[in-house]
Design an enzyme around this catalytic site. Structure first.
Site, PDB file in Angstrom:
ATOM      1  CD  GLU A  65      36.508  35.556  44.239  1.00  0.00           C
ATOM      2  OE1 GLU A  65      36.939  36.656  43.834  1.00  0.00           O
ATOM      3  OE2 GLU A  65      35.574  35.443  45.050  1.00  0.00           O
ATOM      4  CG  HIS A 104      46.464  36.255  43.913  1.00  0.00           C
ATOM      5  ND1 HIS A 104      45.938  35.366  43.012  1.00  0.00           N
ATOM      6  CD2 HIS A 104      45.498  36.455  44.857  1.00  0.00           C
ATOM      7  CE1 HIS A 104      44.703  35.037  43.387  1.00  0.00           C
ATOM      8  NE2 HIS A 104      44.422  35.673  44.515  1.00  0.00           N
ATOM      9  CG  ASP A 125      41.803  43.053  46.407  1.00  0.00           C
ATOM     10  OD1 ASP A 125      42.237  41.887  46.378  1.00  0.00           O
ATOM     11  OD2 ASP A 125      40.620  43.353  46.119  1.00  0.00           O
ATOM     12  CB  ILE A 126      39.534  45.997  42.504  1.00  0.00           C
ATOM     13  CG1 ILE A 126      38.818  47.125  41.754  1.00  0.00           C
ATOM     14  CG2 ILE A 126      38.669  44.749  42.617  1.00  0.00           C
ATOM     15  CD1 ILE A 126      38.592  46.817  40.280  1.00  0.00           C
ATOM     16  CG  HIS A 158      44.885  38.179  49.207  1.00  0.00           C
ATOM     17  ND1 HIS A 158      43.845  38.949  48.747  1.00  0.00           N
ATOM     18  CD2 HIS A 158      44.761  36.981  48.570  1.00  0.00           C
ATOM     19  CE1 HIS A 158      43.119  38.252  47.882  1.00  0.00           C
ATOM     20  NE2 HIS A 158      43.651  37.048  47.759  1.00  0.00           N
TER      21      HIS A 158
END
Ligand code: AMP
Length: 126
Positions: free
Chosen positions: A105, A110, A39-40, A112
């Site tokens: 978002e 996806h 994750d960014i 996490h």
């Protein structure tokens, strides 16, 4: 404004661009059904996103329309990523946001994957 997690799939979403190689990611795993990358904006010592390669808007969409083999492969991929990252023995958390209340978002399904240290309470409402 489309609701994240609902509606038609948007091929311009950021994860679609990552899957097409149009923008970079820090990849940790890839097989025929899934891609995993850091994750960014990590919210834990390890924070990885696991995404199916197919065009699914959300968990609801994935559960309703993906083939059984793809669902099984994706579930196994999430666990494989956790194991390969060395998270299995100490434990980890998986989470999937869906829609407005879920805080989704990016409108590509996806999961996490969090780990690398104690993760505290399951959720904190703010
Ligand atoms: P969600 O709120 O469940 O849709 O989570 C979207 C996640 O995608 C957030 O944790 C973001 O930090 C992450 N994210 C957004 N853009 C990127 C990117 N280019 N590379 C990696 N992670 C990203």
């Amino acid at each position: 404004m489309p609701v994240p997690g609902l509606g038609p799939y948007d091929d311009q979403n950021i994860f679609a661009k990552i899957l097409r190689g149009e923008i970079p990611c820090r990849k940790v795993f890839e097989n025929e059904v899934a891609l995993a990358f850091h994750d960014i904006a990590p919210q834990a010592p390890v924070h990885v996103l696991v995404i199916p390669k197919g065009r699914y808007v959300s968990q609801a969409d994935f559960a309703a329309t993906a083939a059984d083999a793809e669902i099984a492969g994706f579930v196994r991929a999430v666990a494989t990523v956790a194991r390969e990252l060395g998270l299995e023995s100490a434990g980890y958390r998986t989470l999937s946001n869906m829609g407005v209340h879920g805080g989704q978002e990016v409108p590509h399904y996806h999961v996490h994957l969090f780990g690398g240290g104690p993760l505290g309470r399951m959720i904190a409402l703010s």
